[in-house]
Write an enzyme that holds these catalytic residues in place. Structure first.
Site, short mmCIF file in Angstrom:
data_model
loop_
_atom_site.label_atom_id
_atom_site.label_comp_id
_atom_site.label_asym_id
_atom_site.label_seq_id
_atom_site.Cartn_x
_atom_site.Cartn_y
_atom_site.Cartn_z
N SER A 1 0.88 -1.18 0.00
CA SER A 1 0.00 0.00 0.00
C SER A 1 0.91 1.23 0.00
CB SER A 1 -0.83 -0.01 1.28
OG SER A 1 -1.44 1.23 1.51
N TYR B 1 -2.13 -1.43 10.32
CA TYR B 1 -2.09 -1.63 8.86
C TYR B 1 -0.73 -1.21 8.31
CZ TYR B 1 -3.94 -1.38 4.04
OH TYR B 1 -4.17 -1.56 2.70
#
Ligand code: NAI
Length: 292
Positions: free
Chosen positions: A143, A157
């Protein structure tokens, strides 16, 4: 790799979102597709839809957090198609919260899926690809949160995605040292319109939280809402699938699906801060040397 026709792609988290976008493009390229996902219903729906376009599809119910499931996925792939040429370690989840308040269940769940899932894929599939000794690619879905730590409430995350980026970077170097024909890529998407905001649907029952222990932070509400809004306005998964294939063809290591100037500046700012700290630390070292 330039020609994907009749080659075999294994895509984890392939029943939804980015995984499905990659699967759609893989099918257009003429690949045989192995869809691995924890959601049985979404998996069979994706299988039906792809088969209706004439694709060869093998759905395999898989929990990427379990090494034995990923090993079975590899075995089924080889038993059915003989080889594997593209692996997308893509399945992921995104529970959120103020980092130190997140429960051990939250941490375990996200680490198991986002990081261990990629580790299991790496340990299982690279030896198979090395044995094949032909051109192969591995795309690990990280990401932009694996390149910079900016999103408040996304601490867990970010930890997993930094892990995926680091893992992918070192694997690339090790494979190059071994003169292997396997190429790896770190997929770092910006916001994409998927079902990630509804990720709780896949939380294992044994990792559920005790809601009475949760702390309410009204000041964070606008941040969550902005994140959810960004998701709605995000890129379409099919476009991400297209970008992934174009980047594989050009052997691009970091695959960025959102090249807004805003993100470029944030990545640059982080790198500049590291370089500035480097200079400041160099001065400390010099002054310590002078003193001794
Ligand atoms: P999604 O929720 O639409 O798709 C994720 C898929 O992974 C689902 O099909 C889900 O059933 C599957 N999955 C979840 N846990 C699993 C497990 N234990 N084993 C096997 N499959 C499992 O979400 P999205 O956005 O497509 O997520 C895919 C990847 O993209 C994730 O790694 C996510 O972190 C990453 N990502 C997403 C962004 C976004 O804005 N949507 C941005 C950057 C990265």
């Amino acid at each position: 790799m330039k020609d994907f026709k009749d080659k075999v792609a294994v895509i984890t988290g392939g029943a939804s979102g980015i995984g499905r976008g990659i699967a759609n493009r893989a099918v257009k390229e003429g690949m045989k597709v192995v869809l691995a996902d924890i959601e049985a219903e979404a998996l069979s729906q994706a299988e039906k839809e792809l088969k209706s376009c004439g694709a060869t599809v093998l759905p395999v119910l898989t929990d990427v957090s379990k090494a034995e499931d990923v090993e079975k996925l590899a075995q089924k792939t080889i038993d059915t198609f003989g080889e594997v040429h593209l692996l997308c370690n893509n399945a992921g989840t995104a529970p959120y919260g103020i980092t130190w308040e997140c429960s051990l269940s939250d941490w375990k769940w996200i680490m198991d899926v986002n990081l261990w899932g990629v580790i299991h894929g790496t340990r299982t599939f690279i030896p198979i690809m090395l044995k094949q000794d032909n051109e192969c690619h591995i795309v690990n879905t990280a990401s932009l949160s694996g390149l910079m730590a900016n999103e408040i409430g996304q601490g867990m995350y970010i930890v997993t995605k930094y892990g995926v980026v680091g893992l992918t970077e070192i694997i690339a170097k090790e494979l190059s040292l071994l003169k292997s024909k396997i190429k790896v890529h770190a997929l770092c998407p910006g916001m994409v319109k998927t079902r990630i905001v509804d990720c709780e649907r896949n939380r294992p029952s044994e990792l559920c939280n005790d809601i009475t222990e949760q702390i309410d932070h009204p000041e964070l509400k606008p941040i969550w809402e902005a994140i959810l809004g960004l998701g709605e306005a995000g890129e379409l998964p099919d476009k991400v699938g297209d970008i992934v294939f174009e980047a594989i063809k050009k052997d691009i290591f970091y695959i960025l699906t959102d090249t807004k100037l805003y993100y470029r500046r944030m990545i640059q700012a982080r790198n500049e801060e590291i370089m500035e700290s480097y200079k400041q630390n160099k001065q400390i070292h010099k002054s310590l040397e002078k003193r001794s």
